[in-house]
Each structure stands twice: as structure tokens, then as C-alpha cells.
Design a protein around this motif. Structure first.
Motif, mmCIF file in Angstrom:
data_model
loop_
_atom_site.group_PDB
_atom_site.id
_atom_site.type_symbol
_atom_site.label_atom_id
_atom_site.label_comp_id
_atom_site.label_asym_id
_atom_site.label_seq_id
_atom_site.Cartn_x
_atom_site.Cartn_y
_atom_site.Cartn_z
ATOM 1 N N ASP A 63 0.621 -1.293 -0.028
ATOM 2 C CA ASP A 63 -0.093 -0.030 0.232
ATOM 3 C C ASP A 63 0.874 1.372 0.016
ATOM 4 O OD1 ASP A 63 -2.234 -1.254 0.018
ATOM 5 O OD2 ASP A 63 -2.585 -1.360 2.189
ATOM 6 N N VAL A 64 1.912 1.196 0.079
ATOM 7 C CA VAL A 64 3.007 2.591 0.300
ATOM 8 C C VAL A 64 4.138 2.297 -0.864
ATOM 9 C CG1 VAL A 64 2.616 3.046 2.604
ATOM 10 C CG2 VAL A 64 4.549 1.333 1.833
ATOM 11 N N PHE A 65 3.759 1.484 -1.871
ATOM 12 C CA PHE A 65 4.684 1.276 -3.041
ATOM 13 C C PHE A 65 4.715 2.785 -3.814
ATOM 14 C CE2 PHE A 65 5.807 -0.217 -7.540
ATOM 15 C CZ PHE A 65 6.738 -0.903 -7.066
ATOM 16 N N ARG A 66 3.674 3.281 -3.978
ATOM 17 C CA ARG A 66 3.504 4.483 -4.787
ATOM 18 C C ARG A 66 2.936 5.564 -3.875
ATOM 19 N NH1 ARG A 66 1.394 6.383 -10.806
ATOM 20 N NH2 ARG A 66 2.641 8.245 -10.868
ATOM 21 N N THR A 67 3.421 6.526 -3.276
ATOM 22 C CA THR A 67 2.745 7.649 -2.267
ATOM 23 C C THR A 67 2.568 8.954 -2.833
ATOM 24 O OG1 THR A 67 4.850 7.671 -0.990
ATOM 25 C CG2 THR A 67 3.163 6.100 -0.102
ATOM 26 N N SER A 68 3.048 9.164 -4.054
ATOM 27 C CA SER A 68 2.904 10.586 -4.613
ATOM 28 C C SER A 68 1.392 11.066 -4.990
ATOM 29 C CB SER A 68 3.691 10.536 -5.708
ATOM 30 O OG SER A 68 3.420 9.685 -6.799
ATOM 31 N N SER A 69 1.103 12.035 -5.462
ATOM 32 C CA SER A 69 0.021 12.283 -6.083
ATOM 33 C C SER A 69 0.279 12.776 -7.502
ATOM 34 C CB SER A 69 -0.476 13.887 -5.444
ATOM 35 O OG SER A 69 -0.677 13.796 -3.919
ATOM 36 N N THR A 70 -0.914 12.745 -8.318
ATOM 37 C CA THR A 70 -0.743 12.712 -9.699
ATOM 38 C C THR A 70 -1.777 13.928 -10.179
ATOM 39 O OG1 THR A 70 -0.276 10.302 -10.179
ATOM 40 C CG2 THR A 70 -1.236 11.375 -11.992
ATOM 41 N N CYS A 71 -1.410 14.677 -11.136
ATOM 42 C CA CYS A 71 -2.515 15.622 -11.874
ATOM 43 C C CYS A 71 -2.507 15.565 -13.358
ATOM 44 C CB CYS A 71 -1.807 17.148 -11.587
ATOM 45 S SG CYS A 71 -2.679 18.238 -12.398
ATOM 46 N N ASP A 72 -3.800 15.010 -13.833
ATOM 47 C CA ASP A 72 -3.877 14.991 -15.049
ATOM 48 C C ASP A 72 -4.137 16.370 -15.752
ATOM 49 O OD1 ASP A 72 -4.256 12.042 -14.947
ATOM 50 O OD2 ASP A 72 -5.856 12.599 -13.770
#
Length: 210
Positions: A63-72
Motif C-alpha cells: 500500500d506504500v509502493f507509490r505514495t505520490s500525487s498525480t495531476c492529469d
């Protein structure tokens, strides 16, 4: 005008200031000051205004493999469209093969553990992601800021670490010369230790997007 027979790597190397990473295992290039500091700041503002938790394909139970945020980022935004066009022209890749541009945002402690950008051919979601446009080919990533501490991108297989620097472009071919996925592209967006990290990512596919 780009010659039909030129590969993206050949096109990239034709630009002043582009450096090829000296490894026989990966086609990878770095260019500083690819975009201006002013554009970096405006893109950061766009990411800050509208970001969501990042997701992963083929969930591995971490569950903490990818902890970033994304903006489309919207293709209707003139600055976003201009940047996408610039990357396509710079690489010689048909813009029809481009995914929509994305921004990524990392706070202190956030990371994206070692991963590849291509979709695992044996993965359960391969058909879902690749049925129409095919596999990912090239990745173009632009750092939008120089991180206060941490946040480097580590390519473990080729023993290369890229430090974040505002306006710096890093790009690589996710495939081997025979067209199969290249595991040497494994990379880790390392934890931010102080401040924030912002990047823009452009992925390309084998066939036209959508």
C-alpha cells in the motif's frame, strides 16, 4: 525536419546540450534547462491546484509502493499543449502516440519504489492498458524544481542516480532494440527528505493513443 529513418535516440542526440547516459543496457538521455524556470513555476501551480493520489497498475499488495500525487493535465490548456508538442518535436516521435501529460507531486517521505514504466506482459492488467495503444515505448520526464533534500531518481540496474533540477529533462526507451520490455529501465523515485518534488511525465505508446 526529422528524417523518417531516424530513431528518437538519433534525433535527441542531434540537439545541443543533450547527453547520452553511457550504458550499453539502456537508451537514456539528459538535457538541462529544457524548459524555463518561469514555465516550471506555472506548471507547479497547475499541479498544486488539482492533484489526486497516484495509482499503480498490477497492484502488488504494497500500500506504500507509490505514495505520490498525480495531476492529469488538460490538452485544452495552451501551455500543456505547447509542452506536449515541444517534446514530440524534440524527440521526433509522432504526437499521436502520446498519452496525456501528467504531473506528479511528492511531499516529505513520499516515493515511488523501484518500478518500470512499461506494462508487464504477464500482468493481469496488460490487456486493459495495452489493447488499444500497445506497450509504452519512451518516457520523457521533466523536473520542475530542485528538491531541498532527497527525491533523486535511481536507476539501480545501470547504477545511475539523476538529481532533481528545475527544467532538467530525463528520457529513456523502455524497450530493447528487439522491441521487448527492457528491465534495465527499473527506477526508483526516492523519498523526498525536505521540501517538495514536482515532475512532468510524457509517455509514448506503440500505436496512436485512444
Amino acid at each position: 525536419m526529422t528524417k523518417v529513418h531516424e530513431s528518437p535516440g538519433e534525433v535527441l542526440q542531434s540537439h545541443p546540450g543533450v547527453q547520452r547516459v553511457p550504458s550499453p543496457r539502456i537508451d537514456m538521455f539528459v538535457a538541462r534547462e529544457f524548459i524555463s524556470a518561469e514555465l516550471c513555476e506555472r506548471l507547479i501551480a497547475k499541479i498544486e491546484a488539482e492533484h489526486r493520489p497516484s495509482t499503480v497498475a498490477d497492484y502488488n499488495g504494497d500500500d506504500v509502493f507509490r505514495t505520490s500525487s498525480t495531476c492529469d493535465l488538460s490538452r485544452d490548456d495552451p501551455e500543456v499543449a505547447a509542452l506536449a508538442a515541444r517534446i514530440a518535436e524534440y524527440s521526433g516521435i509522432d504526437p499521436a502516440h502520446a498519452e496525456p501529460l501528467q504531473g506528479q507531486r511528492y511531499e516529505v517521505g513520499q516515493e515511488f519504489k523501484a518500478h518500470t514504466d512499461y506494462f508487464e506482459p504477464r500482468g493481469p492488467e496488460f490487456e486493459k492498458y495495452c489493447a488499444v495503444a500497445g506497450q509504452r515505448t519512451w518516457t520523457f520526464m521533466v523536473y520542475l524544481n530542485s528538491v531541498e533534500a532527497g527525491g533523486a531518481t535511481r536507476f539501480k540496474v545501470i547504477d545511475k542516480i539523476i538529481q532533481p533540477e528545475a527544467g532538467k529533462l530525463v528520457c529513456w526507451n523502455n524497450q530493447r532494440p528487439d522491441g521487448t520490455p527492457n528491465p534495465a529501465t527499473l527506477h526508483h523515485a526516492m523519498k523526498v527528505r525536505k521540501g517538495f518534488k514536482y515532475v512532468i511525465t510524457q509517455w509514448y505508446r506503440e500505436r496512436p493513443w485512444g
